[in-house]
Scaffold this motif. Sequence first.
Motif, PDB file in Angstrom:
ATOM      1  N   LYS A 121     -68.440 -32.927 -15.761  1.00 45.10           N
ATOM      2  CA  LYS A 121     -67.631 -32.256 -16.770  1.00 45.10           C
ATOM      3  C   LYS A 121     -66.591 -31.291 -16.224  1.00 45.10           C
ATOM      4  N   ASP A 122     -66.792 -30.750 -15.052  1.00 45.13           N
ATOM      5  CA  ASP A 122     -65.765 -29.840 -14.542  1.00 45.13           C
ATOM      6  C   ASP A 122     -65.589 -29.994 -13.033  1.00 45.13           C
ATOM      7  N   GLY A 123     -64.496 -29.431 -12.564  1.00 44.36           N
ATOM      8  CA  GLY A 123     -64.132 -29.590 -11.165  1.00 44.36           C
ATOM      9  C   GLY A 123     -65.110 -28.929 -10.208  1.00 44.36           C
ATOM     10  N   SER A 124     -65.656 -27.790 -10.619  1.00 44.25           N
ATOM     11  CA  SER A 124     -66.591 -27.075  -9.740  1.00 44.25           C
ATOM     12  C   SER A 124     -67.821 -27.933  -9.430  1.00 44.25           C
ATOM     13  N   THR A 125     -68.375 -28.550 -10.455  1.00 47.96           N
ATOM     14  CA  THR A 125     -69.604 -29.338 -10.265  1.00 47.96           C
ATOM     15  C   THR A 125     -69.392 -30.476  -9.277  1.00 47.96           C
ATOM     16  N   PRO A 150     -56.317 -21.844  -4.029  1.00 46.90           N
ATOM     17  CA  PRO A 150     -56.931 -20.703  -4.708  1.00 46.90           C
ATOM     18  C   PRO A 150     -58.310 -20.932  -5.300  1.00 46.90           C
ATOM     19  N   PHE A 151     -58.672 -22.166  -5.627  1.00 44.75           N
ATOM     20  CA  PHE A 151     -59.954 -22.328  -6.319  1.00 44.75           C
ATOM     21  C   PHE A 151     -60.559 -23.692  -6.042  1.00 44.75           C
ATOM     22  N   PHE A 152     -61.835 -23.691  -5.665  1.00 48.40           N
ATOM     23  CA  PHE A 152     -62.550 -24.958  -5.536  1.00 48.40           C
ATOM     24  C   PHE A 152     -63.758 -25.020  -6.464  1.00 48.40           C
ATOM     25  N   SER A 153     -64.435 -23.863  -6.647  1.00 47.88           N
ATOM     26  CA  SER A 153     -65.697 -23.930  -7.399  1.00 47.88           C
ATOM     27  C   SER A 153     -66.138 -22.538  -7.837  1.00 47.88           C
ATOM     28  N   PHE A 232     -60.897 -34.394  -0.227  1.00 54.73           N
ATOM     29  CA  PHE A 232     -59.655 -33.983  -0.885  1.00 54.73           C
ATOM     30  C   PHE A 232     -59.987 -33.579  -2.316  1.00 54.73           C
ATOM     31  N   ASP A 233     -59.634 -32.343  -2.653  1.00 60.04           N
ATOM     32  CA  ASP A 233     -59.785 -31.867  -4.027  1.00 60.04           C
ATOM     33  C   ASP A 233     -58.512 -32.252  -4.778  1.00 60.04           C
ATOM     34  N   GLU A 234     -58.651 -33.259  -5.653  1.00 59.93           N
ATOM     35  CA  GLU A 234     -57.497 -33.702  -6.465  1.00 59.93           C
ATOM     36  C   GLU A 234     -57.707 -33.295  -7.929  1.00 59.93           C
ATOM     37  N   VAL A 235     -58.482 -32.218  -8.110  1.00 63.07           N
ATOM     38  CA  VAL A 235     -58.754 -31.745  -9.476  1.00 63.07           C
ATOM     39  C   VAL A 235     -57.444 -31.393 -10.176  1.00 63.07           C
ATOM     40  N   VAL A 236     -56.567 -30.698  -9.466  1.00 66.29           N
ATOM     41  CA  VAL A 236     -55.256 -30.379 -10.033  1.00 66.29           C
ATOM     42  C   VAL A 236     -54.266 -31.510  -9.768  1.00 66.29           C
ATOM     43  N   THR A 237     -54.204 -31.989  -8.535  1.00 66.38           N
ATOM     44  CA  THR A 237     -53.128 -32.907  -8.142  1.00 66.38           C
ATOM     45  C   THR A 237     -53.268 -34.309  -8.734  1.00 66.38           C
ATOM     46  N   GLY A 260     -60.438 -33.985 -11.851  1.00 63.77           N
ATOM     47  CA  GLY A 260     -60.826 -33.263 -13.074  1.00 63.77           C
ATOM     48  C   GLY A 260     -59.601 -33.020 -13.925  1.00 63.77           C
ATOM     49  N   LYS A 261     -59.494 -31.814 -14.460  1.00 63.57           N
ATOM     50  CA  LYS A 261     -58.332 -31.393 -15.259  1.00 63.57           C
ATOM     51  C   LYS A 261     -57.769 -32.531 -16.117  1.00 63.57           C
ATOM     52  N   GLY A 262     -56.624 -33.132 -15.664  1.00 66.65           N
ATOM     53  CA  GLY A 262     -55.853 -33.997 -16.557  1.00 66.65           C
ATOM     54  C   GLY A 262     -56.290 -35.438 -16.701  1.00 66.65           C
TER      55      GLY A 262
HETATM   56  C1  LIG Z   1     -58.016 -27.205  -7.199  1.00 72.69           C
HETATM   57  C2  LIG Z   1     -59.160 -26.893  -8.114  1.00 72.69           C
HETATM   58  N1  LIG Z   1     -60.368 -27.410  -7.848  1.00 72.69           N
HETATM   59  C3  LIG Z   1     -61.435 -27.154  -8.638  1.00 72.69           C
HETATM   60  C4  LIG Z   1     -61.324 -26.360  -9.744  1.00 72.69           C
HETATM   61  C5  LIG Z   1     -62.527 -26.076 -10.592  1.00 72.69           C
HETATM   62  O1  LIG Z   1     -62.412 -26.788 -11.782  1.00 72.69           O
HETATM   63  P1  LIG Z   1     -63.210 -26.318 -13.085  1.00 72.69           P
HETATM   64  O2  LIG Z   1     -62.560 -25.084 -13.603  1.00 72.69           O
HETATM   65  O3  LIG Z   1     -63.039 -27.488 -14.016  1.00 72.69           O
HETATM   66  O4  LIG Z   1     -64.632 -26.098 -12.685  1.00 72.69           O
HETATM   67  C6  LIG Z   1     -60.083 -25.794 -10.064  1.00 72.69           C
HETATM   68  C7  LIG Z   1     -59.927 -24.915 -11.237  1.00 72.69           C
HETATM   69  O5  LIG Z   1     -58.904 -24.379 -11.543  1.00 72.69           O
HETATM   70  C8  LIG Z   1     -58.972 -26.062  -9.229  1.00 72.69           C
HETATM   71  O6  LIG Z   1     -57.765 -25.535  -9.470  1.00 72.69           O
END
Ligand SMILES: Cc1ncc(COP(=O)(O)O)c(C=O)c1O
Length: 440
Positions: A121-125, A150-153, A232-237, A260-262
């Motif tokens: 459900k979210d990027g952190s998990t 700036p943010f991974f989890s 590679f964290d592609e949650v945003v990209t 994640g995100k979009g």
């Molecule tokens: C690059 C990146 N990875 C992971 C996350 C974490 O995602 P989430 O807020 O859905 O847990 C974020 C949140 O902004 C993020 O910018």
Amino acid sequence: MQNPSLTYPLGCQLADKLLNYIPGGSHAYSKSVNQWPNLSPKVLSHGEGSYVWDVDGNRYIDWFTGLSTVSLGHGFSPVIERVYEQLKKGINFQLPTKIEFEAAEYFLNVVAKDDMVKFSKDGSTVNDAAIKLSRAYTGKRYIAKCSQHPFFSYSDWFIGHSRYDQGILEESKKYTIDFNYNDISSLESLFLNYPNDIAAVILEPVRFEEPQKGFLQDVRKLCNDYGAVLIFDEVVTGLKYHLNGAQSLFGVKSDLTTWGKGIANGFPLSALTGKKDIMRLGDTVNQDNRTFLLSTTHGGEAASLVSMMATVEEFVKKDAIFHNYNTGKALKDALIEEIERFGLKSYIKPIGYDCFWSIIFLNSTGEQCYQFRTLFMQELISNKVLFRGIFYPTISHGENEIRLTKLAFNNACRIYKKALIEGVDQYLVGHKVERILKKQ
Ligand SMILES: Cc1ncc(COP(=O)(O)O)c(C=O)c1O
């Protein structure tokens, strides 16, 4: 001084009530009142396409739709209709559903180009799962993370290095170490300092700064040489720079990727994808040595999976990424025209790719300045452009939104120029916005 409770009477009342019930008044720190200028709407009521309304009835152009989760636009009909059909058939069940298979196959083949997937459900998990899997796979302990990203989890391994470090054991922080983007020697030093003990390297393939030629390839090579997993964290990209993730733009493939995100037009969905020989460690049927990869009650929830498939189909059908680059470029050109009109080139600097860009704000002595940033936000917002530092175009944004935003830029640049001469305090109403995680 202008009083926000006169401009946003209902919003201010509701914001106070929110603070009473929800610590910090919102469910994401980036939505808190300290992240916005004093003269900003406090509470939104709804959205449509590239617009949102606040509870006081004001309409704004939204250039960062749902923190960039709403990748096609608010209330996007082709997605909503598909989701509605699914809602009528049920969304949570006792056994895996056919939709889970369809979504997995579709996401792996069309987007991720990977072997296996776990949805959550979210990027952190999913980043946490990628970290755990990397440690299980390599038998090593340290996680090398890119310090400019700036943010991974929200979990201890990452958040222990932010200003929110209360309640986190030293033990959980000490295995996270930092390297710098576009500085391969900083990563190399980590591998030399912790020989045979780095389990994973985690970074976004790109953010606003372009990767220097060969940088991502060199990261890949170091991971191969030292036996570390590349995440590679592609949650945003993801779904912004390229349909198959920003990594495919640069021709470097990770071992594990998080999304994640979009990916589902605002519905809560994230994904961990990766190579079979790593991902299969999370197989609870065929593996004796168990790794708790991911098991979440809502992981197979059908409405979000259907939303993801409908969203990606729309991206493909409408060539949305191509459109988004073009819209972002037209918008950036419009801003640059205003910057140059006011002679502000040395103080307002757009950064990043046309599909996802930001601005650096400098004061009269040439230093990056959060007060000036807040002032620019304040002036765009007073011209009904809801701006929080990033421009993320979608197919719901077009010429009209660019034209209206250019008018708002004109006003913001005019005030900025006066503030450079007369002092920012003359024009900024109230506090400057805070940096979210970094120590102030
Ligand atoms: C690059 C990146 N990875 C992971 C996350 C974490 O995602 P989430 O807020 O859905 O847990 C974020 C949140 O902004 C993020 O910018």
